[in-house]
Design an enzyme around this catalytic site. Sequence first.
Site, PDB file in Angstrom:
ATOM      1  N   TRP A   1       4.463   5.238   5.091  1.00 24.16           N
ATOM      2  CA  TRP A   1       3.959   6.596   5.458  1.00 24.16           C
ATOM      3  C   TRP A   1       4.441   7.468   6.985  1.00 24.16           C
ATOM      4  O   TRP A   1       4.754   5.773   7.888  1.00 24.16           O
ATOM      5  CB  TRP A   1       2.255   6.660   5.530  1.00 24.16           C
TER       6      TRP A   1
ATOM      7  N   TYR B   1      -0.914  12.222  11.047  1.00 24.21           N
ATOM      8  CA  TYR B   1       0.154  12.723  10.337  1.00 24.21           C
ATOM      9  C   TYR B   1      -0.006  13.808   9.546  1.00 24.21           C
ATOM     10  O   TYR B   1      -1.422  14.407   9.566  1.00 24.21           O
ATOM     11  CB  TYR B   1      -0.068  11.394   9.121  1.00 24.21           C
TER      12      TYR B   1
ATOM     13  N   LYS C   1       1.388  12.300  -1.761  1.00 26.26           N
ATOM     14  CA  LYS C   1       0.278  12.755  -0.362  1.00 26.26           C
ATOM     15  C   LYS C   1       1.404  12.353   0.570  1.00 26.26           C
ATOM     16  O   LYS C   1       1.619  13.353   1.884  1.00 26.26           O
ATOM     17  CB  LYS C   1      -0.765  11.675  -0.158  1.00 26.26           C
ATOM     18  N   HIS C   2       2.190  11.182   0.604  1.00 25.86           N
ATOM     19  CA  HIS C   2       2.810  10.514   1.679  1.00 25.86           C
ATOM     20  C   HIS C   2       4.623  10.931   2.143  1.00 25.86           C
ATOM     21  O   HIS C   2       5.461  11.930   2.604  1.00 25.86           O
ATOM     22  CB  HIS C   2       2.718   8.934   2.335  1.00 25.86           C
TER      23      HIS C   2
ATOM     24  N   GLU D   1       0.693   8.371  -3.362  1.00 22.09           N
ATOM     25  CA  GLU D   1       1.486   7.617  -2.672  1.00 22.09           C
ATOM     26  C   GLU D   1       2.223   8.239  -1.493  1.00 22.09           C
ATOM     27  O   GLU D   1       2.811   9.050  -1.094  1.00 22.09           O
ATOM     28  CB  GLU D   1       1.936   6.200  -2.178  1.00 22.09           C
TER      29      GLU D   1
ATOM     30  N   HIS E   1       1.016  -1.049   0.234  1.00 16.62           N
ATOM     31  CA  HIS E   1       0.282   0.208   0.216  1.00 16.62           C
ATOM     32  C   HIS E   1       0.773   1.613  -0.431  1.00 16.62           C
ATOM     33  O   HIS E   1       0.958   2.263  -1.534  1.00 16.62           O
ATOM     34  CB  HIS E   1      -0.854  -0.222   0.692  1.00 16.62           C
TER      35      HIS E   1
END
Length: 287
Positions: free
Chosen positions: A83, A91, A141-142, A138, A80
């Site tokens: 993070w 977060y 965002k992270h 991914e 996935h």
Amino acid sequence: MPRTVSSASSLSSMALVALGAASGVWADLQSCPTDVPFSCNNSTSVSDTCCFNSPGGALLLTQFWDTDPATGPTDSWTLHGLWPDNCDGSYEQFCDSSREYSNITAILQEQGRDDLLSYMKTYWPDWEGDDETFWEHEWNKHGTCISTIEPSCYTDYTAQQEVGDYLAKAVDLFKGLDTYKALADAGITPDESKTYDLSDIESALAKLNGGSKPSVSCDDGALNQAWYFFNVKGNLIDGEYKPTDPLSDSNCPKSGVKYLSKPGGSNSTASSWKFNRSRAAKLVRSI
Ligand SMILES: *[C@@H]1O[C@H](CO)[C@@H](O)[C@H](O)[C@H]1NC(C)=O
Ligand SMILES: *[C@@H]1O[C@H](CO)[C@@H](O)[C@H](O)[C@H]1NC(C)=O
Ligand SMILES: *[C@@H]1O[C@H](CO)[C@@H](O)[C@H](O)[C@H]1NC(C)=O
Ligand SMILES: *[C@@H]1O[C@H](CO)[C@@H](O)[C@H](O)[C@H]1NC(C)=O
Ligand SMILES: CC(=O)N[C@H]1CO[C@H](CO)[C@@H](O)[C@@H]1O
């Protein structure tokens, strides 16, 4: 030039370091002092956030077990993301719009990371088949929130280098955390006719992860995700990873946990997939 890694003290982190070396993850990041604390474990403030993941000092390697529709190989969980959570489990997200990209595939190809790309197509697939968009999400965002891989942390930075380094690191961590095999070794296999105790699932996975259980989550009582937590000493790429206890609770039932198999050729319709996924999204933090 690749640089040497600071000495790792535990066996599990040495294994992770070795994996990193084998697949050529090394980045040209500035070298870090050996006395830097593990992320989230400092007693005074640490100013050099190229060597200390902050504020996102709880690093999570997260995996899916998707059966409806089935994604990835039938005998493997899928990746996935990686993070950076804050030390209290909250977060940050989308931290640098100037480093958001919509060409992840092209970036990896330009960096000569074709093997990584082909591995990602198999083990980091998007449930709707749009891998590129999933990987962009991914990273944007992270990945942009990870302090130790900001461009200024590199000694000889080339544009988007940290994007490939981030994806490669996520894959390396994933390779060291074979959730399917750890469960199978404990007799926990996908089987519609069986259910399992949450504690048995957690202890099988703690064995895989240096004694620290991941946070597992369920969709409608069926195993669906596993989130492994780490604190890191040094930078994201060649720092030492120490497994830690999860910062979030499992939403699975204590007993009667289902572990559904991935159907070979799924006969579900696209609309039922969306229905299931949107319901799942309400239960667990969305991708
Ligand atoms: C850091 O602190 C947390 C919370 O006290 C603890 O669970 C974790 O094991 C510590 N990590 C390291 C690497 O010592
Ligand atoms: C740990 O370091 C970070 C970054 O410098 C800082 O924000 C935080 O307050 C520090 N924690 C403690 C307990 O000093
Ligand atoms: C990817 O996109 C960025 C931003 O638009 C651009 O600067 C970069 O050259 C692109 N890379 C490749 C390999 O296309
Ligand atoms: C759909 O697939 C499942 C699993 O392979 C099977 O059990 C079921 O009978 C199928 N249903 C239909 C309507 O084909
Ligand atoms: C795993 C699961 O819950 N699948 C369901 C998804 O949604 C469709 C349509 O509502 C159901 O038929 C499936 O059983």
